[in-house]
Motif scaffolding. Structure first.
Motif, mmCIF file in Angstrom:
data_model
loop_
_atom_site.group_PDB
_atom_site.id
_atom_site.type_symbol
_atom_site.label_atom_id
_atom_site.label_comp_id
_atom_site.label_asym_id
_atom_site.label_seq_id
_atom_site.Cartn_x
_atom_site.Cartn_y
_atom_site.Cartn_z
ATOM 1 N N CYS A 45 0.836 -1.217 0.000
ATOM 2 C CA CYS A 45 0.000 0.000 0.000
ATOM 3 C C CYS A 45 0.863 1.256 0.000
ATOM 4 O O CYS A 45 0.566 2.226 -0.711
ATOM 5 C CB CYS A 45 -0.939 -0.002 1.202
ATOM 6 S SG CYS A 45 -2.297 -1.178 1.076
ATOM 7 N N ILE A 46 1.915 1.214 0.821
ATOM 8 C CA ILE A 46 2.809 2.380 0.886
ATOM 9 C C ILE A 46 3.450 2.632 -0.476
ATOM 10 O O ILE A 46 3.496 3.777 -0.959
ATOM 11 C CB ILE A 46 3.892 2.180 1.966
ATOM 12 C CG1 ILE A 46 3.250 2.235 3.365
ATOM 13 C CG2 ILE A 46 4.983 3.243 1.846
ATOM 14 C CD1 ILE A 46 4.202 1.863 4.489
ATOM 15 N N PHE A 47 3.946 1.558 -1.093
ATOM 16 C CA PHE A 47 4.571 1.700 -2.407
ATOM 17 C C PHE A 47 3.557 2.170 -3.448
ATOM 18 O O PHE A 47 3.875 3.011 -4.309
ATOM 19 C CB PHE A 47 5.203 0.372 -2.844
ATOM 20 C CG PHE A 47 6.583 0.167 -2.321
ATOM 21 C CD1 PHE A 47 7.648 0.923 -2.796
ATOM 22 C CD2 PHE A 47 6.835 -0.782 -1.326
ATOM 23 C CE1 PHE A 47 8.943 0.734 -2.301
ATOM 24 C CE2 PHE A 47 8.115 -0.969 -0.829
ATOM 25 C CZ PHE A 47 9.174 -0.209 -1.315
ATOM 26 N N VAL A 48 2.329 1.650 -3.376
ATOM 27 C CA VAL A 48 1.277 2.060 -4.319
ATOM 28 C C VAL A 48 0.947 3.541 -4.135
ATOM 29 O O VAL A 48 0.829 4.300 -5.106
ATOM 30 C CB VAL A 48 0.017 1.190 -4.151
ATOM 31 C CG1 VAL A 48 -1.161 1.792 -4.918
ATOM 32 C CG2 VAL A 48 0.282 -0.226 -4.621
ATOM 33 N N ILE A 49 0.804 3.959 -2.857
ATOM 34 C CA ILE A 49 0.498 5.364 -2.565
ATOM 35 C C ILE A 49 1.622 6.277 -3.059
ATOM 36 O O ILE A 49 1.370 7.320 -3.669
ATOM 37 C CB ILE A 49 0.262 5.563 -1.056
ATOM 38 C CG1 ILE A 49 -1.038 4.868 -0.631
ATOM 39 C CG2 ILE A 49 0.211 7.043 -0.699
ATOM 40 C CD1 ILE A 49 -1.255 4.826 0.874
ATOM 41 N N ILE A 50 2.867 5.844 -2.792
ATOM 42 C CA ILE A 50 4.013 6.635 -3.248
ATOM 43 C C ILE A 50 4.030 6.720 -4.772
ATOM 44 O O ILE A 50 4.238 7.794 -5.347
ATOM 45 C CB ILE A 50 5.331 6.029 -2.724
ATOM 46 C CG1 ILE A 50 5.428 6.204 -1.195
ATOM 47 C CG2 ILE A 50 6.534 6.689 -3.400
ATOM 48 C CD1 ILE A 50 6.621 5.497 -0.581
ATOM 49 N N ALA A 51 3.785 5.567 -5.427
ATOM 50 C CA ALA A 51 3.791 5.542 -6.898
ATOM 51 C C ALA A 51 2.689 6.424 -7.464
ATOM 52 O O ALA A 51 2.912 7.175 -8.423
ATOM 53 C CB ALA A 51 3.635 4.101 -7.396
ATOM 54 N N ILE A 52 1.481 6.332 -6.858
ATOM 55 C CA ILE A 52 0.358 7.159 -7.319
ATOM 56 C C ILE A 52 0.659 8.640 -7.091
ATOM 57 O O ILE A 52 0.383 9.488 -7.949
ATOM 58 C CB ILE A 52 -0.944 6.754 -6.609
ATOM 59 C CG1 ILE A 52 -1.383 5.355 -7.068
ATOM 60 C CG2 ILE A 52 -2.053 7.770 -6.881
ATOM 61 C CD1 ILE A 52 -2.583 4.811 -6.331
ATOM 62 N N SER A 53 1.236 8.953 -5.927
ATOM 63 C CA SER A 53 1.566 10.346 -5.611
ATOM 64 C C SER A 53 2.586 10.903 -6.596
ATOM 65 O O SER A 53 2.450 12.031 -7.076
ATOM 66 C CB SER A 53 2.114 10.451 -4.185
ATOM 67 O OG SER A 53 1.147 10.031 -3.238
ATOM 68 N N ILE A 54 3.617 10.093 -6.888
ATOM 69 C CA ILE A 54 4.638 10.539 -7.842
ATOM 70 C C ILE A 54 4.028 10.731 -9.221
ATOM 71 O O ILE A 54 4.274 11.738 -9.898
ATOM 72 C CB ILE A 54 5.794 9.528 -7.896
ATOM 73 C CG1 ILE A 54 6.576 9.530 -6.570
ATOM 74 C CG2 ILE A 54 6.736 9.846 -9.057
ATOM 75 C CD1 ILE A 54 7.630 8.443 -6.475
#
Length: 349
Positions: A45-54
């Protein structure tokens, strides 16, 4: 006999003990597996959120840069004698914000003029919403024509210059050239001169005195239908067709006109400045942008029989000039000037 029973009991206890050990081990394995799954899902989830944010920031940044480029390009054919200086692009969430400052050049002196702000979003429904563009009208107005005639200011108190169409007959024309005598000798100023008819660029260059700095040509970009819409007309009220409404003769403010910038952003006079105007509308009319429809309208109204826009197709209905008091006095009583509207006044030294 009792020994045999005792043995059976011990075997049962041992079986229960092993069974409990198995259950405990299994329970621990299950708990570890659950925690591992939870931690793994959290990391994912953290990686997904970071990827979406970027990705979101990149999309907003890209769209913001595109909108900023569109605004800069549009400034070449609009905003008389006005240039973009500092700008900032803010991104966050699903929205972005562009803020920029403008200045004018009056006799080699840059003067702060306005601050504008555009909001945009990666969601098309909320994309590119403009803000902070409300003009301030000063003075009483009993009719809508009087409302048009009243002075208009931007939100920083800078008066907006007025442009009078040569094909519209106004009851009253603004004549700010008569104010020149009241302005101190140590001042320089900006002035709109609205003409009595349409002229070619070469004709305008001959009409304007040589010691006056011509900074901007006001190009006629309206077709016949649009010209009629600028004139006063009788109309029915939307909610009552038994009453008639007289629309006023339109006066264009400086934030609603199009033309040719003679100066670059450093105050240097450009050679053949009309080429920049033509190049911009030709290159932008088929390019998807915030202003594409307006480029297309202007191009279609200006193009000649050869389906191209040339210098000869550009008809000038007014200009923006700058000069000191003595130079501006030379413009008084010139017959081709139908109206004049004062812009920024600056100290000469």
């Amino acid at each position: 006999m009792s020994n045999k029973n005792d043995l059976n009991v011990d075997e049962k206890n041992i079986d229960e003990l092993f069974e409990n050990c198995k259950k405990n081990k299994l329970s621990k394995v299950v708990r570890k597996a659950k925690w591992f799954s939870i931690i793994r899902n959290i990391i994912i989830c953290i990686f997904v959120i970071i990827a979406i944010s970027i990705a979101n920031l990149q999309a907003l940044g890209s769209k913001g840069q595109k909108l900023l480029d569109d605004i800069k390009e549009f400034n070449y054919i609009s905003a008389p004698n006005t240039f973009i200086s500092q700008y900032m692009v803010h991104v966050g969430g699903l929205n972005g914000d562009i803020q920029y400052y403008t200045y004018k050049i009056v006799e080699d002196k840059p003067m702060y003029f306005d601050q504008k702000r555009w909001k945009y979003s990666i969601i098309p429904l909320f994309s590119e919403m403009i803000a902070d563009v409300t003009n301030i009208s000063i003075g009483k107005a009993e009719t809508e024509q009087q409302l048009y005639d009243n002075p208009k200011y931007n939100k920083y108190g800078r008066e907006l210059m007025k442009f009078y169409y040569p094909y519209v007959k106004y009851d009253k024309y603004q004549n700010d050239l008569q104010l020149v005598d009241k302005i101190g000798d140590n001042k320089s100023m900006e002035m709109v001169l609205s003409f009595d008819k349409l002229y070619s660029i070469d004709e305008v260059n001959k009409l304007i005195p040589k010691d006056i700095t011509l900074t901007w040509y006001w190009v006629d970009t309206s077709n016949d239908k649009e010209k009629e819409e600028h004139k006063s007309s009788e109309m029915d009220y939307a909610n009552d067709n038994t009453k008639k409404y007289i629309s006023p003769n339109e006066i264009a403010l400086e934030d609603k006109v199009y033309g040719i910038k003679v100066l670059d952003r450093h105050g240097v006079i450009k050679e053949s400045p009309e080429n920049t105007f033509i190049d911009v509308i030709e290159s932008q009319k088929d390019k998807k942008s915030r202003f594409q429809s307006e480029y297309k309208r202007i191009y279609d109204n200006l193009k000649g029989k050869d389906n191209k826009v040339t210098k000869d197709d550009l008809k000038i209905q007014g200009v923006v000039v700058t000069g000191n008091v003595e130079e501006m006095k030379k413009l008084k009583e010139l017959p081709f000037i139908k109206a004049s509207s004062l812009g920024i006044v600056v100290d000469k030294y």
